[in-house]
Design an enzyme around this catalytic site. Structure first.
Site, short mmCIF file in Angstrom:
data_model
loop_
_atom_site.label_atom_id
_atom_site.label_comp_id
_atom_site.label_asym_id
_atom_site.label_seq_id
_atom_site.Cartn_x
_atom_site.Cartn_y
_atom_site.Cartn_z
N GLN A 114 4.84 9.54 6.86
CA GLN A 114 3.86 10.38 6.17
C GLN A 114 4.27 11.85 6.21
OE1 GLN A 114 0.05 9.39 7.87
NE2 GLN A 114 -0.05 7.44 6.78
N ASP B 180 2.57 -0.87 11.80
CA ASP B 180 1.24 -1.27 11.31
C ASP B 180 0.92 -2.73 11.66
OD1 ASP B 180 0.79 1.24 10.31
OD2 ASP B 180 1.40 0.75 8.27
N LYS C 275 -4.12 6.24 14.81
CA LYS C 275 -4.19 5.58 13.49
C LYS C 275 -5.66 5.53 13.06
CE LYS C 275 0.23 4.73 12.99
NZ LYS C 275 0.99 5.40 11.94
N LYS D 129 0.83 -1.21 0.00
CA LYS D 129 0.00 0.00 0.00
C LYS D 129 0.87 1.26 0.00
CE LYS D 129 -2.88 0.58 3.70
NZ LYS D 129 -2.84 1.95 4.24
N SER D 130 1.90 1.28 0.83
CA SER D 130 2.76 2.47 0.91
C SER D 130 3.48 2.71 -0.42
CB SER D 130 3.81 2.29 2.01
OG SER D 130 3.20 2.34 3.27
N ARG E 195 -7.12 -3.16 10.09
CA ARG E 195 -6.15 -4.05 10.74
C ARG E 195 -6.71 -4.66 12.03
NH1 ARG E 195 -2.04 -2.91 7.18
NH2 ARG E 195 -1.50 -0.72 6.90
N ARG F 157 -5.77 2.13 18.19
CA ARG F 157 -5.47 0.68 18.09
C ARG F 157 -5.10 0.05 19.41
NH1 ARG F 157 -2.74 0.67 12.07
NH2 ARG F 157 -4.75 0.50 11.01
N GLY G 260 -5.01 8.10 5.48
CA GLY G 260 -4.15 9.15 6.02
C GLY G 260 -2.97 9.40 5.11
N ARG H 36 3.08 5.84 -3.46
CA ARG H 36 4.20 6.63 -3.97
C ARG H 36 4.35 6.43 -5.48
NH1 ARG H 36 4.19 5.71 1.35
NH2 ARG H 36 5.46 7.02 2.71
C1 S3P Z 1 2.67 5.14 6.15
C2 S3P Z 1 3.31 5.56 7.27
C3 S3P Z 1 2.92 5.19 8.64
C4 S3P Z 1 1.99 3.99 8.62
C5 S3P Z 1 0.92 4.13 7.60
C6 S3P Z 1 1.51 4.23 6.21
C7 S3P Z 1 3.18 5.59 4.84
O1 S3P Z 1 2.24 6.27 9.26
O2 S3P Z 1 1.43 3.77 9.88
O3 S3P Z 1 0.03 3.01 7.62
O4 S3P Z 1 2.84 4.96 3.80
O5 S3P Z 1 3.95 6.55 4.80
P1 S3P Z 1 3.04 7.45 10.03
O6 S3P Z 1 4.00 8.00 9.08
O7 S3P Z 1 1.99 8.45 10.40
O8 S3P Z 1 3.66 6.81 11.22
#
Ligand code: S3P
Length: 432
Positions: free
Chosen positions: A162, A311, A338, A5-6, A386, A342, A78, A10
Site C-alpha cells: 500500500q 492476508d 489490519k 481485490k488488490s 477475514r 488480527r 485501507g 489498481r
Molecule cells: C494490499 C496490501 C497489503 C494487504 C492488503 C491489501 C494492497 O497491505 O494486507 O489487504 O492491495 O496493496 P500492506 O501493504 O499495508 O501490508
C-alpha cells in the site's frame, strides 16, 4: 472466486486516470472495491455497468480529475485510502478522505510522511494510541499553482504494497523519479500493471523505480479479465484441507507469487494441492488451484513466507488448529494494524473453539487439535471480514452449531461467501 481485490483497486485507478475508456470484466463489486469506484466517480470519472460483473470506465485523463463536492468515503478499505492519497497528493484541488470506525484507527504516518517529503500537503488526525502516528480523516491540500511533486527515493522499514503503491501513484504527478526499496518484496500488482500499460517502470528485486512522465503523457485505456482472488480462495482451499472428504477447485485464480504464500503453507502442512497455470491477464498469472482433505502437520510461517501470506494468516490459523503438533507464526506485527488486531482476534476465536494458543508480540503459537471435533462456539468478527470467514471455516470442524456475530463485513471482499460455502455442502444460514 470474487475478483482479486488488490488488482481490482489498481484496475479502477489506472482506468480512471487513462485518456481513453477501459472495460473491467469479472468485477465482483466487493465493498472495498466499490469504495474506490465511488471515490473516482466523485472525482469526475464515469462508470457504466455492462451487466452484473462488467464495468466500462470513461476517464478524464491524467490531468483531468475534478475537485470532489464531498468527503471521499473509503469505507473499510485501507487500500483505497492509501492508494488514493498518492493520486490526490499530486492534484491542484483539495480533498478529504474519511473511513469507517476500523479504518479511522489505522496508521497513516507511513504515507503522510513520504508524500510530504516530496512536496505534498496533507495532514491526518493525531493517533489516539500510537504516539507520533496519524489516522484518518486525511485532509489533502492542493498543490500550489505551477508546482509539481518532487523526486523521491524511499527505503521502507516495513514491506508494504500500500505504501509502495501510494508513492508510485504519486510519481505519476512528479517532476522527478520515484524509487522505493523494501526489506522484502510485497505484492507487486501496481508495478506489473504500470509495466503492462507502458509506463517507464523498472523493478529489480526489492527496488522499484518509476521515471517521471514526459509532459503531456497519457495512460492508455485497457480491457482486463480480472483474476479471481487467491485471498478469497484461501478460505475454501483451507476448508477443503480440514473438512474430511473435501475437494475444492478455484478456477481463474490469481497466481502472482507475491500472493501465493498460503499454497506453500498448505503444502508444508502436508495438504495435497494442485496448480494448473492458464496464462495471464495484464501481467498477472492466473490458473486453477485445488486442495484436498488429508492428514495435516504443524508447520512454521515467518519471514518472506509470512509476507506472501499476509492476508491469509487468519485462515492459516484454522489450518494450524487442525494440524498435528505445533504451528509457529512470527514476523507478523503488521497484523495488529489490519482491519482489526488480527493476532489478538484470531487468538480469541481459536480459544473459543477449544484450541490452545499463545499470543506473542509478532505472532502466535498454535497447538493443533487433529483427532477430535472442535467445540462449537459463539464468536465476534470485530468487523473484520477475514476473521469472520476464518471463524466460519473453523465452525465446519466443530460439533454442533456455531454462531459468528457481525458478518456484514464479509461483503467487503467476498460478497457471495455464505452462498459459496452452501454450494460446497456446508449448512450456513445468514441471519439479519
Ligand atoms: C494490499 C496490501 C497489503 C494487504 C492488503 C491489501 C494492497 O497491505 O494486507 O489487504 O492491495 O496493496 P500492506 O501493504 O499495508 O501490508
Amino acid at each position: 472466486m470474487p475478483s482479486d481485490k488488490s488488482i481490482s483497486h489498481r484496475a479502477l485507478i489506472f482506468a480512471s486516470l487513462a485518456a481513453t475508456p477501459s472495460e473491467l470484466r469479472g468485477f465482483s463489486r466487493g465493498g472495498d472495491n466499490v469504495s474506490t469506484l465511488e471515490a473516482f466517480r466523485a472525482l469526475g470519472v464515469r462508470f457504466h455497468d455492462l451487466g452484473p460483473e462488467a464495468v466500462r470506465v470513461e476517464p478524464c485523463g491524467l490531468g483531468g480529475l475534478a475537485a470532489p463536492s464531498h468527503d471521499l468515503d473509503c469505507g473499510n478499505s485501507g487500500t483505497t485510502m492509501r492508494l488514493l492519497s498518492g493520486v490526490l497528493a499530486g492534484q491542484r484541488f483539495a480533498s478529504r478522505l474519511v473511513g469507517d470506525a476500523s479504518l479511522s484507527r489505522r496508521p497513516m504516518r507511513r504515507i503522510v510522511e513520504p508524500l510530504t517529503a516530496r512536496g505534498a500537503r496533507l495532514r491526518g488526525a493525531a493517533h489516539p494510541t500510537r504516539a507520533g502516528d496519524v489516522t484518518p480523516p486525511l485532509a489533502v491540500e492542493g498543490l500550489a499553482p505551477g508546482s509539481r511533486l518532487r523526486e523521491a527515493s524511499i527505503e521502507l522499514a516495513v514491506a508494504s504494497a500500500q505504501v509502495k503503491s501510494c508513492l508510485l501513484l504519486s510519481g505519476l504527478f512528479a517532476e522527478g523519479p520515484t524509487t522505493v526499496t523494501e526489506p522484502l518484496l510485497s505484492r507487486d500488482h501496481t508495478e506489473r500493471m504500470m509495466d503492462a500499460l507502458g509506463l517507464p517502470i523498472r523493478a529489480v528485486g526489492t527496488v522499484v523505480r518509476l521515471e517521471p512522465l514526459a509532459s503531456g503523457a497519457e495512460l492508455p485505456g485497457f480491457e482486463i479479465d480480472l483474476p479471481g482472488d487467491p485471498s478469497a480462495a484461501a478460505f475454501l482451499l483451507v476448508g477443503a484441507a480440514v473438512v474430511p472428504g473435501s475437494h475444492v477447485t478455484a478456477r481463474r485464480c490469481g497466481l502472482n507469487p507475491t500472493r501465493t504464500g498460503i499454497l506453500d503453507v498448505l503444502r508444508a502442512a502436508g495438504a495435497r494441492t494442485g496448480i494448473t497455470p492458464h496464462g495471464d491477464s495484464l501481467g498477472e498469472p492466473v490458473g486453477e488451484v485445488s486442495a484436498w482433505h488429508g492428514e495435516l502437520r504443524g508447520t512454521s510461517i515467518a519471514g518472506e513466507l509470512a509476507l506472501r501470506a499476509i492476508d491469509e494468516i487468519p485462515i492459516a490459523c484454522v489450518l494450524a488448529a487442525r494440524a498435528r503438533g505445533v504451528t509457529e507464526l512470527a514476523d507478523l506485527a503488521e497484523l495488529r494494524v489490519k482491519e482489526s488486531d488480527r493476532l489478538a482476534e484470531m487468538a480469541g476465536v481459536l480459544r473459543a473453539f477449544g484450541v490452545e494458543v499463545e499470543e506473542r508480540p509478532d505472532g502466535l503459537r498454535i497447538e493443533g487439535v487433529p483427532d477430535a471435533p472442535l467445540r462449537a462456539a459463539r464468536v465476534e468478527s470485530h468487523g473484520d471480514h477475514r476473521v469472520a470467514m476464518s471463524a466460519a471455516v473453523l465452525a465446519l470442524c466443530a460439533q454442533g452449531e456455531s454462531v459468528i456475530e457481525d458478518v456484514d463485513c464479509v461483503a467487503t471482499s467476498f460478497p457471495r461467501f455464505a452462498g459459496t460455502l452452501r454450494a460446497l455442502g456446508a449448512e450456513v444460514e445468514v441471519r439479519p
